[in-house]
Scaffold this motif. Structure first.
Motif, PDB file in Angstrom:
ATOM      1  N   ASP A   1       3.107   7.938   8.817  1.00  0.00           N
ATOM      2  CA  ASP A   1       3.521   9.154   8.744  1.00  0.00           C
ATOM      3  C   ASP A   1       4.691   9.311   7.776  1.00  0.00           C
ATOM      4  O   ASP A   1       5.838   9.457   8.658  1.00  0.00           O
ATOM      5  N   ILE A   2       4.482   9.417   6.672  1.00  0.00           N
ATOM      6  CA  ILE A   2       5.860   9.368   5.896  1.00  0.00           C
ATOM      7  C   ILE A   2       5.726  10.809   4.906  1.00  0.00           C
ATOM      8  O   ILE A   2       4.432  10.810   4.274  1.00  0.00           O
ATOM      9  N   SER A   3       6.707  11.623   4.631  1.00  0.00           N
ATOM     10  CA  SER A   3       6.602  12.568   3.668  1.00  0.00           C
ATOM     11  C   SER A   3       7.726  12.769   2.737  1.00  0.00           C
ATOM     12  O   SER A   3       7.652  13.351   1.879  1.00  0.00           O
ATOM     13  N   ARG A   4       8.735  11.664   2.808  1.00  0.00           N
ATOM     14  CA  ARG A   4       9.572  11.449   1.812  1.00  0.00           C
ATOM     15  C   ARG A   4       9.477  10.170   1.295  1.00  0.00           C
ATOM     16  O   ARG A   4       8.657   9.423   1.718  1.00  0.00           O
ATOM     17  N   HIS A   5      10.103  10.157  -0.034  1.00  0.00           N
ATOM     18  CA  HIS A   5       9.920   8.794  -0.652  1.00  0.00           C
ATOM     19  C   HIS A   5      10.734   7.697  -0.036  1.00  0.00           C
ATOM     20  O   HIS A   5      11.765   7.968   0.279  1.00  0.00           O
ATOM     21  N   VAL A   6      10.226   6.418   0.113  1.00  0.00           N
ATOM     22  CA  VAL A   6      11.038   5.413   0.853  1.00  0.00           C
ATOM     23  C   VAL A   6      10.900   4.479  -0.352  1.00  0.00           C
ATOM     24  O   VAL A   6       9.964   3.685  -0.861  1.00  0.00           O
ATOM     25  N   GLY A   7      12.270   4.005  -0.598  1.00  0.00           N
ATOM     26  CA  GLY A   7      12.365   2.927  -1.548  1.00  0.00           C
ATOM     27  C   GLY A   7      12.072   1.514  -1.163  1.00  0.00           C
ATOM     28  O   GLY A   7      11.943   1.201   0.040  1.00  0.00           O
TER      29      GLY A   7
ATOM     30  N   GLY B   1       6.327  11.109  -7.320  1.00  0.00           N
ATOM     31  CA  GLY B   1       7.362  11.922  -7.018  1.00  0.00           C
ATOM     32  C   GLY B   1       6.949  13.194  -6.226  1.00  0.00           C
ATOM     33  O   GLY B   1       7.719  13.820  -5.866  1.00  0.00           O
ATOM     34  N   GLY B   2       5.774  13.628  -6.266  1.00  0.00           N
ATOM     35  CA  GLY B   2       5.274  14.673  -5.361  1.00  0.00           C
ATOM     36  C   GLY B   2       5.249  14.512  -4.057  1.00  0.00           C
ATOM     37  O   GLY B   2       5.501  13.548  -3.749  1.00  0.00           O
ATOM     38  N   PRO B   3       4.665  15.626  -3.064  1.00  0.00           N
ATOM     39  CA  PRO B   3       4.809  15.357  -1.712  1.00  0.00           C
ATOM     40  C   PRO B   3       3.724  14.465  -1.287  1.00  0.00           C
ATOM     41  O   PRO B   3       2.569  14.000  -1.979  1.00  0.00           O
ATOM     42  N   LEU B   4       4.021  13.746  -0.112  1.00  0.00           N
ATOM     43  CA  LEU B   4       3.214  12.666   0.241  1.00  0.00           C
ATOM     44  C   LEU B   4       2.786  13.102   1.631  1.00  0.00           C
ATOM     45  O   LEU B   4       3.756  13.021   2.439  1.00  0.00           O
ATOM     46  N   ASN B   5       1.457  13.277   2.096  1.00  0.00           N
ATOM     47  CA  ASN B   5       1.246  13.430   3.375  1.00  0.00           C
ATOM     48  C   ASN B   5       0.601  12.308   4.083  1.00  0.00           C
ATOM     49  O   ASN B   5      -0.664  12.097   4.454  1.00  0.00           O
ATOM     50  N   GLY B   6       1.508  11.289   4.165  1.00  0.00           N
ATOM     51  CA  GLY B   6       0.916  10.047   4.817  1.00  0.00           C
ATOM     52  C   GLY B   6       0.278   9.101   4.194  1.00  0.00           C
ATOM     53  O   GLY B   6      -0.031   9.553   2.884  1.00  0.00           O
ATOM     54  N   VAL B   7       0.286   7.801   4.425  1.00  0.00           N
ATOM     55  CA  VAL B   7      -0.507   6.804   3.768  1.00  0.00           C
ATOM     56  C   VAL B   7      -1.678   6.383   4.777  1.00  0.00           C
ATOM     57  O   VAL B   7      -1.485   5.784   5.732  1.00  0.00           O
ATOM     58  N   THR B   8      -2.939   6.400   4.097  1.00  0.00           N
ATOM     59  CA  THR B   8      -4.028   5.636   4.975  1.00  0.00           C
ATOM     60  C   THR B   8      -4.216   4.106   4.759  1.00  0.00           C
ATOM     61  O   THR B   8      -4.403   4.066   3.485  1.00  0.00           O
ATOM     62  N   LEU B   9      -4.484   3.401   5.616  1.00  0.00           N
ATOM     63  CA  LEU B   9      -4.679   2.041   5.438  1.00  0.00           C
ATOM     64  C   LEU B   9      -5.926   1.524   5.467  1.00  0.00           C
ATOM     65  O   LEU B   9      -6.133   0.535   5.000  1.00  0.00           O
ATOM     66  N   GLY B  10      -6.991   2.425   6.029  1.00  0.00           N
ATOM     67  CA  GLY B  10      -8.258   1.957   6.332  1.00  0.00           C
ATOM     68  C   GLY B  10      -8.794   2.263   7.495  1.00  0.00           C
ATOM     69  O   GLY B  10      -8.386   2.767   8.486  1.00  0.00           O
ATOM     70  N   PRO B  11     -10.281   2.058   7.924  1.00  0.00           N
ATOM     71  CA  PRO B  11     -10.987   2.316   8.872  1.00  0.00           C
ATOM     72  C   PRO B  11     -10.148   1.672  10.091  1.00  0.00           C
ATOM     73  O   PRO B  11     -10.004   0.361  10.252  1.00  0.00           O
ATOM     74  N   GLY B  12     -10.018   2.565  11.050  1.00  0.00           N
ATOM     75  CA  GLY B  12      -9.535   1.821  12.527  1.00  0.00           C
ATOM     76  C   GLY B  12      -8.393   1.694  12.633  1.00  0.00           C
ATOM     77  O   GLY B  12      -7.667   0.873  13.701  1.00  0.00           O
ATOM     78  N   LEU B  13      -7.453   1.956  11.400  1.00  0.00           N
ATOM     79  CA  LEU B  13      -6.005   1.667  11.661  1.00  0.00           C
ATOM     80  C   LEU B  13      -5.293   2.951  11.382  1.00  0.00           C
ATOM     81  O   LEU B  13      -5.835   3.979  10.816  1.00  0.00           O
ATOM     82  N   PRO B  14      -4.047   3.118  12.261  1.00  0.00           N
ATOM     83  CA  PRO B  14      -3.410   4.443  11.925  1.00  0.00           C
ATOM     84  C   PRO B  14      -2.793   4.626  10.531  1.00  0.00           C
ATOM     85  O   PRO B  14      -2.444   3.691   9.773  1.00  0.00           O
ATOM     86  N   SER B  15      -2.424   5.717  10.479  1.00  0.00           N
ATOM     87  CA  SER B  15      -1.904   6.041   9.085  1.00  0.00           C
ATOM     88  C   SER B  15      -0.124   5.829   9.158  1.00  0.00           C
ATOM     89  O   SER B  15       0.353   6.248  10.420  1.00  0.00           O
TER      90      SER B  15
ATOM     91  N   MET C   1       0.953  -1.193   0.082  1.00  0.00           N
ATOM     92  CA  MET C   1       0.030   0.011  -0.157  1.00  0.00           C
ATOM     93  C   MET C   1       0.939   1.378  -0.182  1.00  0.00           C
ATOM     94  O   MET C   1       0.431   2.224  -0.713  1.00  0.00           O
ATOM     95  N   ILE C   2       2.043   1.171   0.621  1.00  0.00           N
ATOM     96  CA  ILE C   2       2.891   2.101   0.701  1.00  0.00           C
ATOM     97  C   ILE C   2       3.628   2.621  -0.673  1.00  0.00           C
ATOM     98  O   ILE C   2       3.498   3.829  -1.346  1.00  0.00           O
ATOM     99  N   VAL C   3       3.944   1.325  -1.453  1.00  0.00           N
ATOM    100  CA  VAL C   3       4.430   1.616  -2.680  1.00  0.00           C
ATOM    101  C   VAL C   3       3.444   1.983  -3.693  1.00  0.00           C
ATOM    102  O   VAL C   3       3.608   3.015  -4.411  1.00  0.00           O
ATOM    103  N   GLU C   4       2.247   1.619  -3.669  1.00  0.00           N
ATOM    104  CA  GLU C   4       1.085   2.078  -4.370  1.00  0.00           C
ATOM    105  C   GLU C   4       0.899   3.560  -4.312  1.00  0.00           C
ATOM    106  O   GLU C   4       0.733   4.248  -5.174  1.00  0.00           O
ATOM    107  N   ALA C   5       0.681   3.981  -2.896  1.00  0.00           N
ATOM    108  CA  ALA C   5       0.455   5.415  -2.677  1.00  0.00           C
ATOM    109  C   ALA C   5       1.603   6.410  -3.178  1.00  0.00           C
ATOM    110  O   ALA C   5       1.333   7.270  -3.716  1.00  0.00           O
TER     111      ALA C   5
END
Length: 309
Positions: free
Chosen positions: A256-262, A240-254, A230-234
Motif C-alpha cells: 500500500d504505497i501512494s508515493r514514490h519510494v526510492g 512519476g504518476g500516482p501509484l495506487n499500491g503494488v499487486t504481487l500476485g494471487p494470494g498475496l497482499p498488496s 516488483m515495487i521498483v518496476e511498478a
C-alpha cells in the motif's frame, strides 16, 4: 597420530554486573595472542553494537533483544581459526546452554570463565565508576541483575570446563591461574587419546537445524529481493504518476504505497527487515521457509513502515 591444530573455540565470560568480566576478557585475549601459533581472537560484547549497560538491560524486551544480537553475532563469527570471547553478563543458564549449542554445532572447543565476586564488591565498584563518570549501571538495573544471576555449575555440560576467578581477593591479570589454565585448554594440541580437552562434536540434529535455518534465510533473501524489484518496476511504469499500491500476485497482499519510494530507502527497509527477522527467530519461530510466507511478512512490514512515513 593425528594432531588437531584447529584454534576455533568459544569462551563465555560470566559474572555479576561489575565483577571484572571485561578485564578478564581483555587479559585472556592478550594472553592468547602471546601463544604460538598466534590465534585470531575476537571479543564480542555490548559495545560492539554501541549499546550502553543501561540501554541493553533497561527492560526485559531490551535484554532479550541484546541476547539475541549477541548470539547471532557469535554464530556468524565462529570460523575455523577464530577464538570468540563473549564478554557479557551471560547470567542465565538457559542462555549459556544456547551458546554451548552453537559451539557444538560448529564442532569447536568451549569453556566458561566465571568472575566470582561478592555482591558488596560489585556494588562498590559500580558506585566508584559512577563517581568517576565512567559507564555504570543504574541502581535499579544493578539490583535486578544481581537478583537474577544464575551461578555456573561445572556439573552442567554448558558450564564445563569452568575456570573461576576471584577478583575481589586476587585481582585479575594475565598470570591469574584461571587465565593460564584457560589458555592452556584453548591452545593445547589434541589427538584421539587426549582426555583433558574436549572438542564438541555436532550431532545430526544440530547440523540439520543449521541447514534448515540456512535454507530459510536464503528464501527470505530471495523473496524480499523479488518484492523490492516488483515495487521498483511498478514505479517505473507509473513514470512519476500516482501509484495506487503494488499487486504481487494471487494470494498475496498488496503493497500500500501512494508515493514514490526510492531504491536506497527500499534497500534500507529490506536490510532492516532481514535483520529483525533473524533476531526474532533466535528466541521464537524460525524464519519463513517458503517464498510466499516471506513475501507476506515483508509486505506487512513495508505497509507498517511506509504507512507511518
Amino acid at each position: 597420530m593425528n594432531l588437531c591444530v584447529c584454534m576455533m573455540a568459544l569462551v563465555v565470560i560470566c559474572g555479576q554486573p561489575c565483577s571484572g568480566k571485561s578485564t578478564a576478557a581483555a587479559c585472556l585475549a592478550e594472553a592468547l595472542q602471546e601463544t604460538e601459533p598466534k590465534p585470531s581472537v575476537r571479543i564480542v560484547d555490548e559495545s560492539s553494537f554501541h549499546l550502553t549497560r543501561n540501554d541493553g538491560y533497561a527492560n526485559m524486551p531490551s535484554e532479550k533483544n541484546l541476547r539475541g544480537v549477541l548470539r547471532s553475532e557469535v554464530d556468524r563469527s565462529l570460523t575455523r581459526d577464530n577464538i570468540i570471547i563473549v564478554d557479557s553478563l551471560n547470567s542465565i543458564k538457559g542462555y549459556r546452554y544456547e551458546l554451548w549449542c552453537l559451539a557444538r554445532a560448529a564442532g569447536t572447543r568451549y569453556c566458561v570463565v566465571h568472575c566470582d565476586a561478592e555482591e558488596t564488591y560489585c556494588r562498590k565498584w559500580n558506585e566508584e565508576r559512577r563517581d568517576k563518570s565512567e559507564e555504570n549501571y543504574d541502581d535499579k538495573i544493578f539490583e535486578d541483575l544481581v537478583r537474577r544471576f544464575e551461578r555456573p555449575d561445572s556439573r552442567n555440560r554448558w558450564d564445563s570446563p569452568l575456570f573461576e576467578l576471584w577478583p575481589s581477593r586476587d585481582g585479575i591479570e594475565k598470570l591469574s591461574a584461571a587465565i593460564v589454565d584457560a589458555v592452556r585448554y584453548l591452545t593445547k594440541r589434541v589427538d584421539s587419546k587426549t582426555k583433558d580437552v574436549k572438542v564438541l562434536q555436532p550431532t545430526i540434529a544440530t547440523q540439520g537445524a543449521r541447514l534448515t535455518e540456512a535454507n530459510s534465510l536464503y528464501e527470505l533473501d530471495r523473496a524480499t529481493l523479488e518484492v523490492m524489484n516488483m515495487i521498483v518496476e511498478a514505479q517505473s511504469h507509473a513514470a512519476g504518476g500516482p501509484l495506487n499500491g503494488v499487486t504481487l500476485g494471487p494470494g498475496l497482499p498488496s503493497v500500500d504505497i501512494s508515493r514514490h519510494v526510492g531504491l536506497p530507502e527500499l534497500r534500507r527497509l529490506r536490510r532492516t527487515f532481514i535483520k529483525l527477522t533473524g533476531q526474532s527467530s533466535l528466541s521464537g519461530p524460525p524464519p519463513p521457509s517458503d517464498a510466499d510466507s516471506a513475501k507476506r511478512m515483508f509486505v506487512d512490514y513495508l505497509n507498517r513502515e511506509l504507512g507511518n512515513s
